[in-house]
Write a protein that holds these residues in place. Structure first.
Motif, PDB file in Angstrom:
ATOM      1  N   ILE A  64      36.404 -28.869  30.607  1.00 60.65           N
ATOM      2  CA  ILE A  64      35.009 -28.467  30.389  1.00 60.65           C
ATOM      3  C   ILE A  64      34.949 -27.130  29.652  1.00 60.65           C
ATOM      4  O   ILE A  64      34.131 -26.938  28.732  1.00 60.65           O
ATOM      5  N   ILE A  65      35.805 -26.215  30.028  1.00 62.12           N
ATOM      6  CA  ILE A  65      35.847 -24.912  29.346  1.00 62.12           C
ATOM      7  C   ILE A  65      36.237 -25.083  27.882  1.00 62.12           C
ATOM      8  O   ILE A  65      35.635 -24.466  26.981  1.00 62.12           O
ATOM      9  N   GLN A  66      37.211 -25.924  27.629  1.00 56.79           N
ATOM     10  CA  GLN A  66      37.615 -26.180  26.247  1.00 56.79           C
ATOM     11  C   GLN A  66      36.475 -26.816  25.441  1.00 56.79           C
ATOM     12  O   GLN A  66      36.252 -26.473  24.278  1.00 56.79           O
ATOM     13  N   TYR A  67      35.731 -27.717  26.092  1.00 53.55           N
ATOM     14  CA  TYR A  67      34.600 -28.363  25.414  1.00 53.55           C
ATOM     15  C   TYR A  67      33.529 -27.331  25.057  1.00 53.55           C
ATOM     16  O   TYR A  67      33.002 -27.329  23.934  1.00 53.55           O
ATOM     17  N   PHE A  68      33.203 -26.438  25.991  1.00 56.72           N
ATOM     18  CA  PHE A  68      32.196 -25.413  25.727  1.00 56.72           C
ATOM     19  C   PHE A  68      32.653 -24.434  24.645  1.00 56.72           C
ATOM     20  O   PHE A  68      31.825 -23.910  23.891  1.00 56.72           O
ATOM     21  N   GLN A  69      33.921 -24.189  24.562  1.00 56.50           N
ATOM     22  CA  GLN A  69      34.419 -23.312  23.496  1.00 56.50           C
ATOM     23  C   GLN A  69      34.229 -23.945  22.127  1.00 56.50           C
ATOM     24  O   GLN A  69      33.881 -23.260  21.154  1.00 56.50           O
ATOM     25  N   TYR A  70      34.437 -25.251  22.035  1.00 58.08           N
ATOM     26  CA  TYR A  70      34.159 -25.946  20.762  1.00 58.08           C
ATOM     27  C   TYR A  70      32.663 -25.922  20.435  1.00 58.08           C
ATOM     28  O   TYR A  70      32.273 -25.796  19.270  1.00 58.08           O
ATOM     29  N   VAL A  71      31.825 -26.048  21.469  1.00 60.74           N
ATOM     30  CA  VAL A  71      30.382 -25.953  21.252  1.00 60.74           C
ATOM     31  C   VAL A  71      30.013 -24.575  20.729  1.00 60.74           C
ATOM     32  O   VAL A  71      29.138 -24.433  19.857  1.00 60.74           O
ATOM     33  N   ILE A  72      30.658 -23.554  21.229  1.00 58.77           N
ATOM     34  CA  ILE A  72      30.398 -22.192  20.752  1.00 58.77           C
ATOM     35  C   ILE A  72      30.755 -22.050  19.283  1.00 58.77           C
ATOM     36  O   ILE A  72      30.034 -21.411  18.508  1.00 58.77           O
ATOM     37  N   TYR A  73      31.864 -22.657  18.865  1.00 57.17           N
ATOM     38  CA  TYR A  73      32.220 -22.626  17.437  1.00 57.17           C
ATOM     39  C   TYR A  73      31.119 -23.261  16.589  1.00 57.17           C
ATOM     40  O   TYR A  73      30.740 -22.723  15.531  1.00 57.17           O
ATOM     41  N   GLY A  74      30.607 -24.404  17.045  1.00 55.50           N
ATOM     42  CA  GLY A  74      29.544 -25.076  16.304  1.00 55.50           C
ATOM     43  C   GLY A  74      28.260 -24.260  16.270  1.00 55.50           C
ATOM     44  O   GLY A  74      27.579 -24.194  15.234  1.00 55.50           O
ATOM     45  N   LEU A  75      27.906 -23.622  17.396  1.00 51.51           N
ATOM     46  CA  LEU A  75      26.704 -22.801  17.433  1.00 51.51           C
ATOM     47  C   LEU A  75      26.796 -21.626  16.477  1.00 51.51           C
ATOM     48  O   LEU A  75      25.829 -21.293  15.781  1.00 51.51           O
ATOM     49  N   ALA A  76      27.954 -20.993  16.436  1.00 49.89           N
ATOM     50  CA  ALA A  76      28.124 -19.846  15.547  1.00 49.89           C
ATOM     51  C   ALA A  76      27.961 -20.257  14.089  1.00 49.89           C
ATOM     52  O   ALA A  76      27.267 -19.586  13.305  1.00 49.89           O
ATOM     53  N   SER A  77      28.556 -21.384  13.701  1.00 50.62           N
ATOM     54  CA  SER A  77      28.449 -21.845  12.313  1.00 50.62           C
ATOM     55  C   SER A  77      27.016 -22.261  11.974  1.00 50.62           C
ATOM     56  O   SER A  77      26.490 -21.911  10.904  1.00 50.62           O
ATOM     57  N   PHE A  78      26.375 -22.992  12.888  1.00 50.85           N
ATOM     58  CA  PHE A  78      25.019 -23.462  12.613  1.00 50.85           C
ATOM     59  C   PHE A  78      24.036 -22.307  12.472  1.00 50.85           C
ATOM     60  O   PHE A  78      23.236 -22.271  11.526  1.00 50.85           O
ATOM     61  N   PHE A  79      24.066 -21.348  13.397  1.00 56.82           N
ATOM     62  CA  PHE A  79      23.106 -20.256  13.338  1.00 56.82           C
ATOM     63  C   PHE A  79      23.379 -19.328  12.165  1.00 56.82           C
ATOM     64  O   PHE A  79      22.452 -18.702  11.643  1.00 56.82           O
ATOM     65  N   PHE A  80      24.623 -19.227  11.736  1.00 59.08           N
ATOM     66  CA  PHE A  80      24.913 -18.420  10.550  1.00 59.08           C
ATOM     67  C   PHE A  80      24.211 -19.016   9.329  1.00 59.08           C
ATOM     68  O   PHE A  80      23.547 -18.298   8.565  1.00 59.08           O
ATOM     69  N   LEU A  81      24.323 -20.327   9.158  1.00 60.67           N
ATOM     70  CA  LEU A  81      23.676 -20.982   8.016  1.00 60.67           C
ATOM     71  C   LEU A  81      22.155 -21.006   8.181  1.00 60.67           C
ATOM     72  O   LEU A  81      21.415 -20.809   7.204  1.00 60.67           O
ATOM     73  N   TYR A  82      21.694 -21.226   9.387  1.00 67.54           N
ATOM     74  CA  TYR A  82      20.251 -21.303   9.599  1.00 67.54           C
ATOM     75  C   TYR A  82      19.568 -19.962   9.365  1.00 67.54           C
ATOM     76  O   TYR A  82      18.478 -19.909   8.784  1.00 67.54           O
ATOM     77  N   CYS A  83      20.192 -18.876   9.798  1.00 63.62           N
ATOM     78  CA  CYS A  83      19.594 -17.555   9.583  1.00 63.62           C
ATOM     79  C   CYS A  83      19.522 -17.217   8.104  1.00 63.62           C
ATOM     80  O   CYS A  83      18.537 -16.617   7.649  1.00 63.62           O
ATOM     81  N   ILE A  84      20.543 -17.601   7.339  1.00 60.02           N
ATOM     82  CA  ILE A  84      20.502 -17.356   5.900  1.00 60.02           C
ATOM     83  C   ILE A  84      19.373 -18.166   5.254  1.00 60.02           C
ATOM     84  O   ILE A  84      18.605 -17.644   4.418  1.00 60.02           O
ATOM     85  N   ALA A  85      19.241 -19.436   5.639  1.00 62.04           N
ATOM     86  CA  ALA A  85      18.163 -20.261   5.088  1.00 62.04           C
ATOM     87  C   ALA A  85      16.796 -19.741   5.501  1.00 62.04           C
ATOM     88  O   ALA A  85      15.849 -19.729   4.706  1.00 62.04           O
TER      89      ALA A  85
END
Length: 281
Positions: A64-85
């Motif tokens: 579960i911890i490993q799964y949440f860490q992958y989710v964190i990677y996705g959140l960081a990438s998504f919000f980086f692109l979304y904030c720029i847009a």
């Protein structure tokens, strides 16, 4: 146009609200993702060292911890692109709403773009509110653990009562009920609270919770700003449409009319006066 007027014109088109919100969003996401990722790693280490002796007892928690860490990677990438847009859309709509670059033009593409960002930002704000509430759970667990340790330090002179003060990780769903030992009591728990790993994990979860709050705060101004600008775009678009409708009426009014059509001319003049009043408002 002088240099000062040019600079003021450029500064007038800067979306300061979007700029501040973007910086807050970047800071909050960086704090949440960075501290949350490291806090999850330290949590697995604490559970493995002090609350579980068998690998099978915490293997599910490790996944579960490993799964949440992958989710964190996705959140960081998504919000980086979304904030720029979102920042780019803020520059575009601010320039349009303030008429920075020439006469205002309201296009269907611009309205659809603004409406899409409004809906997406509100949805993200609601979803991130759930993330903010979820990030409070580990803070609550460590807060209770720290409060229990403080009580143990106060009652050091009565060992019998100290041994009854425990923190059971199984009660919080971190471990299965057959995990051994699954809990820490008395001076063992007090020693855990004094370790560097515990203090760092607690502080990391607090920082991640603060980062989630900053991100939620950053999502508020863009949503309100986009809604207000959407109203401005619709109102100004309607005014521009009224102007386009008034032009043929003006040319019709200038053309000679037959005598039997004087009542038509009077009605057109009344409508034209009404449209001019709307434009002036």
């Amino acid at each position: 146009m002088g240099c000062y007027d040019c600079c003021m014109r450029c500064l007038g088109g800067v979306p300061y609200c979007s700029l501040v919100a973007t910086l807050l969003c970047f800071s909050g996401i960086a704090l949440f993702c960075g501290c949350g990722h490291q806090a999850l790693t330290e949590t697995e280490r604490l559970i493995e060292t002090y609350f579980a002796r068998n690998l099978q007892d915490y293997i599910t928690l490790a996944y579960i911890i490993q799964y949440f860490q992958y989710v964190i990677y996705g959140l960081a990438s998504f919000f980086f692109l979304y904030c720029i847009a979102l920042l780019a859309e803020g520059f575009y709509t601010t320039s349009a709403a303030k008429q920075t670059f020439g006469e205002f033009r309201s296009t269907m593409c611009g309205r659809c773009l603004s409406s899409s960002f409004i809906v997406m930002t509100y949805l993200l704000a609601v979803l991130w509110l759930l993330v903010f509430a979820f990030s409070a759970l580990p803070v609550y667990f460590f807060y209770n653990m720290d409060a229990t340790c403080s009580t143990i330090d106060v009652l050091t002179e009565t060992p019998a009562s100290i041994n009854q003060l425990c923190v059971d990780a199984r009660q919080y769903g971190l471990l299965p009920w057959n995990a051994v030992p699954g809990k820490a009591c008395g001076m063992t728990l007090s020693n855990i609270c004094k370790t560097r790993e515990y203090q760092m994990t607690y502080n990391l979860y607090v920082a991640a919770f603060a980062g989630a709050g900053i991100t939620l705060l950053a999502l508020g101004p863009p949503a309100l700003r986009d809604s207000a600008r959407g109203v401005v775009l619709r109102v100004k678009g309607d005014c521009s449409l009224d102007k386009e409708r008034a032009r043929p009426l003006q040319s019709l009014n200038a053309a000679p009319l037959p005598p039997h059509a004087e009542h038509i001319c009077t009605a057109l003049q009344a409508h034209l006066t009404q449209w001019k009043t709307v434009d002036s408002e």
